[in-house]
Write an enzyme that holds these catalytic residues in place. Structure first.
Site, PDB file in Angstrom:
ATOM      1  N   GLN A  74       0.839  -1.196   0.000  1.00  0.00           N
ATOM      2  CA  GLN A  74       0.000   0.000   0.000  1.00  0.00           C
ATOM      3  C   GLN A  74       0.875   1.247   0.000  1.00  0.00           C
ATOM      4  O   GLN A  74       1.292   1.733   1.047  1.00  0.00           O
ATOM      5  CB  GLN A  74      -0.952   0.007   1.187  1.00  0.00           C
ATOM      6  CG  GLN A  74      -1.960   1.117   1.072  1.00  0.00           C
ATOM      7  CD  GLN A  74      -3.119   0.959   2.015  1.00  0.00           C
ATOM      8  OE1 GLN A  74      -3.184   0.044   2.817  1.00  0.00           O
ATOM      9  NE2 GLN A  74      -4.055   1.877   1.918  1.00  0.00           N
ATOM     10  N   PHE A  75       1.128   1.781  -1.207  1.00  0.00           N
ATOM     11  CA  PHE A  75       1.973   2.958  -1.328  1.00  0.00           C
ATOM     12  C   PHE A  75       1.364   4.180  -0.650  1.00  0.00           C
ATOM     13  O   PHE A  75       2.066   5.098  -0.248  1.00  0.00           O
ATOM     14  CB  PHE A  75       2.276   3.262  -2.807  1.00  0.00           C
ATOM     15  CG  PHE A  75       1.172   3.938  -3.555  1.00  0.00           C
ATOM     16  CD1 PHE A  75       1.128   5.320  -3.643  1.00  0.00           C
ATOM     17  CD2 PHE A  75       0.173   3.199  -4.174  1.00  0.00           C
ATOM     18  CE1 PHE A  75       0.105   5.952  -4.337  1.00  0.00           C
ATOM     19  CE2 PHE A  75      -0.841   3.808  -4.868  1.00  0.00           C
ATOM     20  CZ  PHE A  75      -0.887   5.195  -4.950  1.00  0.00           C
ATOM     21  N   THR A  76       0.048   4.197  -0.467  1.00  0.00           N
ATOM     22  CA  THR A  76      -0.608   5.366   0.120  1.00  0.00           C
ATOM     23  C   THR A  76      -0.222   5.586   1.583  1.00  0.00           C
ATOM     24  O   THR A  76      -0.497   6.654   2.127  1.00  0.00           O
ATOM     25  CB  THR A  76      -2.144   5.257   0.006  1.00  0.00           C
ATOM     26  OG1 THR A  76      -2.588   4.111   0.710  1.00  0.00           O
ATOM     27  CG2 THR A  76      -2.579   5.184  -1.450  1.00  0.00           C
TER      28      THR A  76
END
Length: 141
Positions: A74-76
């Site tokens: 999850q890059f967010t």
């Protein structure tokens, strides 16, 4: 590396209508974010922490009870919304850097004896879980 870790009683990931990863019963759902200066050593450190952190029932760890983990990239987690109304993603590592490091976390967990399910890197994933507690912690290495 940064991980949001949730104690769960079941979790799954669906991509294009198909379940690609699922754990049943007590375990951890782990959302993993990677930044630019992360390394395979940090991935190994995160794996050791995830395997041994005592946040399951009765202060047990996954290693104590053989509980499974669902690991989802999850890059967010490296989004920054301090200014304006639209987050920036400058601190998130690009996919070519991040994907091998998320894979390294999974590989190291498996080397430690963990049962690990995963999502699909870069896919539009639908993550479902039952947070047990609720209990959620943020780990950074």
């Amino acid at each position: 590396m940064r991980a949001v870790v949730q104690r769960v009683n079941g979790a799954s990931v669906v991509v294009d209508g198909r379940t690609v990863g699922e754990i049943v019963g007590e375990g951890l759902c782990v959302l993993v974010g990677v930044t630019h200066d992360d390394t395979p050593e940090k991935a190994a450190q995160l794996a050791r922490k995830l395997w041994s952190v005592r946040i399951l029932a009765d202060e047990k760890s996954c290693s104590d009870v053989g509980a499974p983990l669902l690991v989802v990239s999850q890059f967010t987690l490296y989004g920054d919304a301090r200014k304006g109304r639209r987050p920036t993603w400058n601190a998130a590592a690009p996919g070519r850097v991040a994907e091998p490091l998320v894979d390294e976390v999974v590989a190291r967990l498996r080397e430690l004896g963990a049962s690990v399910e995963t999502g699909v890197f870069g896919a539009d994933m639908k993550v479902s879980l039952t947070n047990d507690g609720p209990f959620t912690v943020l780990l950074e290495v």
